[in-house]
Design a protein around this motif. Structure first.
Motif, PDB file in Angstrom:
ATOM      1  N   THR A  98      -8.792  19.564  14.172  1.00 37.01           N
ATOM      2  CA  THR A  98      -9.372  18.765  13.342  1.00 37.01           C
ATOM      3  C   THR A  98      -8.178  18.304  12.253  1.00 37.01           C
ATOM      4  O   THR A  98      -8.021  17.042  12.082  1.00 37.01           O
ATOM      5  CB  THR A  98     -10.612  19.484  12.595  1.00 37.01           C
ATOM      6  OG1 THR A  98     -11.791  19.761  13.345  1.00 37.01           O
ATOM      7  CG2 THR A  98     -11.050  18.428  11.328  1.00 37.01           C
ATOM      8  N   GLU A 114      -1.529  25.965   6.827  1.00 33.72           N
ATOM      9  CA  GLU A 114      -2.267  26.745   8.019  1.00 33.72           C
ATOM     10  C   GLU A 114      -1.927  28.223   7.722  1.00 33.72           C
ATOM     11  O   GLU A 114      -0.746  28.673   7.428  1.00 33.72           O
ATOM     12  CB  GLU A 114      -1.440  26.207   9.438  1.00 33.72           C
ATOM     13  CG  GLU A 114      -1.863  27.414  10.449  1.00 33.72           C
ATOM     14  CD  GLU A 114      -3.435  27.674  10.863  1.00 33.72           C
ATOM     15  OE1 GLU A 114      -4.207  26.819  10.911  1.00 33.72           O
ATOM     16  OE2 GLU A 114      -3.549  29.057  10.836  1.00 33.72           O
ATOM     17  N   GLN A 115      -2.996  29.024   7.637  1.00 30.75           N
ATOM     18  CA  GLN A 115      -2.719  30.350   7.177  1.00 30.75           C
ATOM     19  C   GLN A 115      -2.218  31.138   8.322  1.00 30.75           C
ATOM     20  O   GLN A 115      -1.331  32.073   7.889  1.00 30.75           O
ATOM     21  CB  GLN A 115      -4.433  30.853   7.160  1.00 30.75           C
ATOM     22  CG  GLN A 115      -4.852  31.079   8.491  1.00 30.75           C
ATOM     23  CD  GLN A 115      -6.289  32.029   8.117  1.00 30.75           C
ATOM     24  OE1 GLN A 115      -6.553  32.471   7.285  1.00 30.75           O
ATOM     25  NE2 GLN A 115      -7.116  31.688   9.225  1.00 30.75           N
ATOM     26  N   SER A 117      -9.086  26.171  18.281  1.00 35.77           N
ATOM     27  CA  SER A 117      -8.463  25.235  19.005  1.00 35.77           C
ATOM     28  C   SER A 117      -7.447  25.899  19.965  1.00 35.77           C
ATOM     29  O   SER A 117      -7.051  25.381  20.823  1.00 35.77           O
ATOM     30  CB  SER A 117      -7.748  24.317  17.976  1.00 35.77           C
ATOM     31  OG  SER A 117      -8.776  23.746  17.215  1.00 35.77           O
ATOM     32  N   GLY A 120     -12.869  26.963  25.787  1.00 36.39           N
ATOM     33  CA  GLY A 120     -13.026  26.868  26.976  1.00 36.39           C
ATOM     34  C   GLY A 120     -12.602  25.638  27.625  1.00 36.39           C
ATOM     35  O   GLY A 120     -12.394  25.517  29.026  1.00 36.39           O
ATOM     36  N   TRP A 151     -13.619  22.507  27.495  1.00 37.60           N
ATOM     37  CA  TRP A 151     -14.157  21.464  27.972  1.00 37.60           C
ATOM     38  C   TRP A 151     -14.264  20.507  27.011  1.00 37.60           C
ATOM     39  O   TRP A 151     -14.563  20.323  25.610  1.00 37.60           O
ATOM     40  CB  TRP A 151     -15.767  22.033  27.645  1.00 37.60           C
ATOM     41  CG  TRP A 151     -16.525  22.791  28.636  1.00 37.60           C
ATOM     42  CD1 TRP A 151     -16.005  23.750  29.540  1.00 37.60           C
ATOM     43  CD2 TRP A 151     -17.802  22.619  28.875  1.00 37.60           C
ATOM     44  NE1 TRP A 151     -17.217  24.126  30.273  1.00 37.60           N
ATOM     45  CE2 TRP A 151     -18.280  23.533  29.920  1.00 37.60           C
ATOM     46  CE3 TRP A 151     -18.995  21.456  28.452  1.00 37.60           C
ATOM     47  CZ2 TRP A 151     -19.514  23.703  30.457  1.00 37.60           C
ATOM     48  CZ3 TRP A 151     -19.978  21.777  28.846  1.00 37.60           C
ATOM     49  CH2 TRP A 151     -20.595  22.653  29.900  1.00 37.60           C
ATOM     50  N   VAL A 165      -4.547  29.350   2.039  1.00 32.42           N
ATOM     51  CA  VAL A 165      -5.236  28.488   0.973  1.00 32.42           C
ATOM     52  C   VAL A 165      -6.192  29.278   0.556  1.00 32.42           C
ATOM     53  O   VAL A 165      -7.216  29.815   1.342  1.00 32.42           O
ATOM     54  CB  VAL A 165      -5.691  26.912   1.366  1.00 32.42           C
ATOM     55  CG1 VAL A 165      -6.335  26.573   0.293  1.00 32.42           C
ATOM     56  CG2 VAL A 165      -4.427  26.106   1.923  1.00 32.42           C
ATOM     57  N   VAL A 202     -14.036  20.260  20.968  1.00 32.43           N
ATOM     58  CA  VAL A 202     -12.866  19.884  21.536  1.00 32.43           C
ATOM     59  C   VAL A 202     -12.553  18.252  21.341  1.00 32.43           C
ATOM     60  O   VAL A 202     -11.486  17.722  20.973  1.00 32.43           O
ATOM     61  CB  VAL A 202     -12.629  20.501  23.126  1.00 32.43           C
ATOM     62  CG1 VAL A 202     -11.135  19.675  23.768  1.00 32.43           C
ATOM     63  CG2 VAL A 202     -12.636  21.909  22.951  1.00 32.43           C
TER      64      VAL A 202
HETATM   65  C1  LIG Z   1     -14.263  31.070  22.305  1.00 31.57           C
HETATM   66  C2  LIG Z   1     -14.534  29.539  22.218  1.00 31.57           C
HETATM   67  C3  LIG Z   1     -15.011  28.642  23.254  1.00 31.57           C
HETATM   68  C4  LIG Z   1     -15.020  27.198  22.859  1.00 31.57           C
HETATM   69  N1  LIG Z   1     -15.103  26.314  24.031  1.00 31.57           N
HETATM   70  C5  LIG Z   1     -15.247  24.996  23.743  1.00 31.57           C
HETATM   71  C6  LIG Z   1     -15.372  24.288  24.644  1.00 31.57           C
HETATM   72  O1  LIG Z   1     -15.245  24.502  25.742  1.00 31.57           O
HETATM   73  N2  LIG Z   1     -15.585  22.754  24.325  1.00 31.57           N
HETATM   74  C7  LIG Z   1     -15.763  22.397  23.126  1.00 31.57           C
HETATM   75  O2  LIG Z   1     -15.877  21.342  22.719  1.00 31.57           O
HETATM   76  N3  LIG Z   1     -15.577  23.319  22.148  1.00 31.57           N
HETATM   77  C8  LIG Z   1     -15.335  24.708  22.474  1.00 31.57           C
HETATM   78  N4  LIG Z   1     -15.358  25.613  21.162  1.00 31.57           N
HETATM   79  C9  LIG Z   1     -15.315  25.091  19.892  1.00 31.57           C
HETATM   80  C10 LIG Z   1     -13.981  24.331  19.638  1.00 31.57           C
HETATM   81  O3  LIG Z   1     -12.934  25.070  20.078  1.00 31.57           O
HETATM   82  C11 LIG Z   1     -13.756  23.998  18.124  1.00 31.57           C
HETATM   83  O4  LIG Z   1     -15.101  23.333  17.740  1.00 31.57           O
HETATM   84  C12 LIG Z   1     -12.330  23.349  17.616  1.00 31.57           C
HETATM   85  O5  LIG Z   1     -11.423  24.178  18.216  1.00 31.57           O
HETATM   86  C13 LIG Z   1     -12.496  23.224  16.259  1.00 31.57           C
HETATM   87  O6  LIG Z   1     -11.321  22.887  15.822  1.00 31.57           O
HETATM   88  P1  LIG Z   1     -10.871  22.864  14.234  1.00 31.57           P
HETATM   89  O7  LIG Z   1      -9.370  22.390  14.061  1.00 31.57           O
HETATM   90  O8  LIG Z   1     -11.872  22.322  13.490  1.00 31.57           O
HETATM   91  O9  LIG Z   1     -11.050  24.470  13.845  1.00 31.57           O
HETATM   92  P2  LIG Z   1      -9.734  25.681  14.236  1.00 31.57           P
HETATM   93  O10 LIG Z   1      -9.328  25.285  15.470  1.00 31.57           O
HETATM   94  O11 LIG Z   1     -10.605  27.087  14.144  1.00 31.57           O
HETATM   95  O12 LIG Z   1      -8.836  25.667  13.148  1.00 31.57           O
HETATM   96  C14 LIG Z   1      -8.981  26.049  11.711  1.00 31.57           C
HETATM   97  C15 LIG Z   1      -7.832  26.351  11.519  1.00 31.57           C
HETATM   98  O13 LIG Z   1      -7.757  26.615   9.999  1.00 31.57           O
HETATM   99  C16 LIG Z   1      -7.029  27.834   9.747  1.00 31.57           C
HETATM  100  N5  LIG Z   1      -7.329  28.050   8.363  1.00 31.57           N
HETATM  101  C17 LIG Z   1      -8.566  28.798   8.297  1.00 31.57           C
HETATM  102  N6  LIG Z   1      -8.758  29.082   6.859  1.00 31.57           N
HETATM  103  C18 LIG Z   1      -7.590  28.801   6.317  1.00 31.57           C
HETATM  104  C19 LIG Z   1      -7.213  28.702   5.053  1.00 31.57           C
HETATM  105  N7  LIG Z   1      -7.788  29.548   4.068  1.00 31.57           N
HETATM  106  N8  LIG Z   1      -5.732  28.376   4.810  1.00 31.57           N
HETATM  107  C20 LIG Z   1      -5.191  27.638   5.766  1.00 31.57           C
HETATM  108  N9  LIG Z   1      -5.462  27.602   6.931  1.00 31.57           N
HETATM  109  C21 LIG Z   1      -6.897  28.107   7.399  1.00 31.57           C
HETATM  110  C22 LIG Z   1      -7.227  28.562  10.857  1.00 31.57           C
HETATM  111  O14 LIG Z   1      -6.107  29.508  10.973  1.00 31.57           O
HETATM  112  C23 LIG Z   1      -7.355  27.631  12.102  1.00 31.57           C
HETATM  113  O15 LIG Z   1      -5.792  27.408  12.753  1.00 31.57           O
HETATM  114  C24 LIG Z   1     -15.099  26.926  21.523  1.00 31.57           C
HETATM  115  C25 LIG Z   1     -14.913  27.586  20.466  1.00 31.57           C
HETATM  116  C26 LIG Z   1     -14.542  29.192  20.887  1.00 31.57           C
HETATM  117  C27 LIG Z   1     -14.289  30.284  19.594  1.00 31.57           C
END
Ligand SMILES: Cc1cc2nc3c(=O)[nH]c(=O)nc-3n(C[C@H](O)[C@H](O)[C@H](O)COP(=O)(O)OP(=O)(O)OC[C@H]3O[C@@H](n4cnc5c(N)ncnc54)[C@H](O)[C@@H]3O)c2cc1C
Length: 468
Positions: free
Chosen positions: A45, A66-67, A75, A79, A81, A216, A383
């Motif tokens: 995101t 990023e923490q 991310s 999986g 997908w 943060v 994803v």
């Molecule tokens: C095991 C697993 C399998 C999955 N499989 C699928 C799939 O196959 N297909 C699909 O569509 N979705 C899947 N998902 C969901 C998908 O991976 C997530 O919805 C997506 O990666 C979210 O991305 P994001 O950047 O919003 O969150 P994240 O990737 O969780 O990133 C958030 C980031 O913020 C950082 N952060 C958090 N708090 C703080 C803070 N206070 N200060 C600074 N940094 C911070 C974290 O360290 C992290 O790097 C899966 C999730 C999991 C856990």
């Protein structure tokens, strides 16, 4: 427990890092700073948002905080997908009308291609293969749900989805006891870590500043506060998904739901012969506690599902470490699906968290009075959705800063959606444990009955949990 499970590499963030290696960590924030946009969280995101904003307005000073390191969260653990599902679409249809939900679905279909296209353009080789998604039913009750699901997807304009009987399903993937499946072309399998590492590098090359090892503690209007200093910016975008509860004031916003995965050793040619799966489809099922799997580029099966669903007090896991019972449960699913793989070794197991809002609806918002924005609550379908969220955040920031007008994306029904917070503990813990215990009981019951009716228990759990 079988010997193949006791030798598993457990945690270490994920198999994907063991496969592709960890990135060199970037410098933490060095003191107070200012920017035009500060993005908290370096997952898909945050990084996609930085990417699209910087492309649209190269003059913007964008800082990502990023923490740990980019891709530490879901991310770097998912999986792989990449598919067109979005959490909450059916509720958005009820709230905003069917046509609005059709627009949302169309945007998601296009997003799958957008990710493939932009990754290609940015030179990111993430082992993408667009073989679609195959969701199988293995019991009469699952088949009834599958047919209803298939019809529902068609009603949202997905005309190219296909419904298969047992024979056609086996022609694609030989899942034991499969009685039918639904296939959509709007899906691809990919290597999550290659995507997130490539994205971070692409964003940096565009001129975005990334500080890692920079947690943060608090987000306030125009401020992101860290132990090393505060970054001030007119726009502060919260992209922390399953970790959101750790931010001041956000404990009950999104529940961190756990998902766990295993990766097998590489299969032999004979083993692949017994399984099929030549189309490299993303594979899922219609169980209440569903599974998801992919055939990896290096010839393994990576398979996931729900282990311990939720930790008391919204705690997250320790770098992906997974309970032995969860690893065994996932191995059992693998063997139930593919009995010929009973002796195959499990090499790696890991877990991660995803964000679940109280009404299970993904959302993207920019509060124009404060400049605070956020996107998430993807409930395991992130994803692709993260990319749509990021382009929408770009448009919302452009609109607010007078650089752009309303767009098709800013008019989608998930924009600006509000929902109440989760209950305090111990209700939160009890509710989620109860819901998943009920799902598992319902799945067990459906496996031994010939009834096509979905378990009433599961329907009840859905209602209590606020899913439907
Ligand atoms: C095991 C697993 C399998 C999955 N499989 C699928 C799939 O196959 N297909 C699909 O569509 N979705 C899947 N998902 C969901 C998908 O991976 C997530 O919805 C997506 O990666 C979210 O991305 P994001 O950047 O919003 O969150 P994240 O990737 O969780 O990133 C958030 C980031 O913020 C950082 N952060 C958090 N708090 C703080 C803070 N206070 N200060 C600074 N940094 C911070 C974290 O360290 C992290 O790097 C899966 C999730 C999991 C856990």
């Amino acid at each position: 427990m079988s010997s193949s499970v006791s030798s598993v590499v457990n945690g270490g963030i994920s198999f994907w890092y063991a496969d592709d290696g960890f990135p060199a960590v970037r410098e933490p924030l060095g003191g107070d700073a200012s920017a035009d946009v500060v993005i908290v969280g370096g997952g898909y995101t945050g990084l996609w948002t930085a990417y699209y904003l910087k492309q649209a307005a190269p003059f913007l000073r964008i800082t990502v905080l990023e923490q740990k390191f980019c891709g530490y969260g879901a991310s770097g653990r998912n999986g792989g997908w990449l598919y067109n599902g979005i959490a909450g679409r059916d509720r958005y249809a009820k709230l905003h009308g069917h046509e609005a939900a059709v627009r949302l679905q169309r945007a998601m279909n296009e997003t799958v291609d957008e990710v493939v296209r932009v990754a290609g353009e940015a030179g990111i080789d993430a082992d993408v293969h667009k073989g679609g998604v195959l969701e199988v039913a293995t019991t009469p009750a699952q088949l009834a749900r599958l047919k209803a699901f298939h019809e529902l997807e068609l009603s949202y304009g997905e005309k190219d989805r296909e419904l298969y009987g047992a024979g056609e399903t086996a022609g694609r993937i030989r899942v034991a006891d499969a009685v039918g499946s639904s296939w959509t072309p709007h899906g691809a399998r990919l290597h999550p870590v290659k995507l997130v590492k490539g994205l971070a590098a692409a964003v940096e090359a565009l001129g975005v500043t990334i500080h890692e090892l920079t947690p943060v503690a608090e987000i306030r209007p125009k401020h992101a506060v860290t132990p090393y200093g505060t970054v001030r910016a007119p726009y502060v975008l919260r992209c922390t998904e399953g970790f959101t509860a750790s931010l001041k004031g956000q404990r009950r916003t999104w529940l961190p739901m756990n998902s766990s995965m295993i990766a097998t050793e590489p299969l032999t040619d004979e083993q692949w012969e017994s399984v099929g799966w030549d189309g490299l489809e993303a594979l899922g099922d219609m169980a209440h506690a569903y599974m998801y799997a992919q055939r990896t580029a290096d010839g393994r099966i990576a398979l996931g599902g729900r282990g311990v669903p939720y930790r008391f007090g919204s705690r997250t896991d320790n770098d992906g470490r997974t309970q032995a019972a969860t690893i065994e449960a996932l191995r059992e699913i693998l063997v139930r699906f593919f009995p010929s793989l009973a002796a195959v070794g499990i090499e790696h197991a890991w877990s991660g968290v995803l964000g679940v809002p109280r009404d299970w609806c993904a959302t993207v918002t920019l509060d124009r009075s404060t400049g605070l924005g956020w996107a998430g609550g993807y409930v395991g379908s992130g994803v692709a959705t993260t990319n749509l969220a990021a382009r929408t955040l770009r448009d919302l920031v452009q609109l607010d800063s007078g650089q752009g007008g309303q767009t098709e994306l800013t008019g989608l029904p998930w924009v600006g959606h509000k929902v109440r917070k989760w209950e305090p503990e111990p209700l939160r813990w009890l509710g989620v444990q109860g819901m998943y215990a009920t799902y598992r009981a319902a799945d067990r019951r459906e496996r031994v009955t010939s009834s096509a009716e979905s378990s009433k228990l599961a329907q009840f759990a859905d209602r209590v949990a606020g899913r439907h």
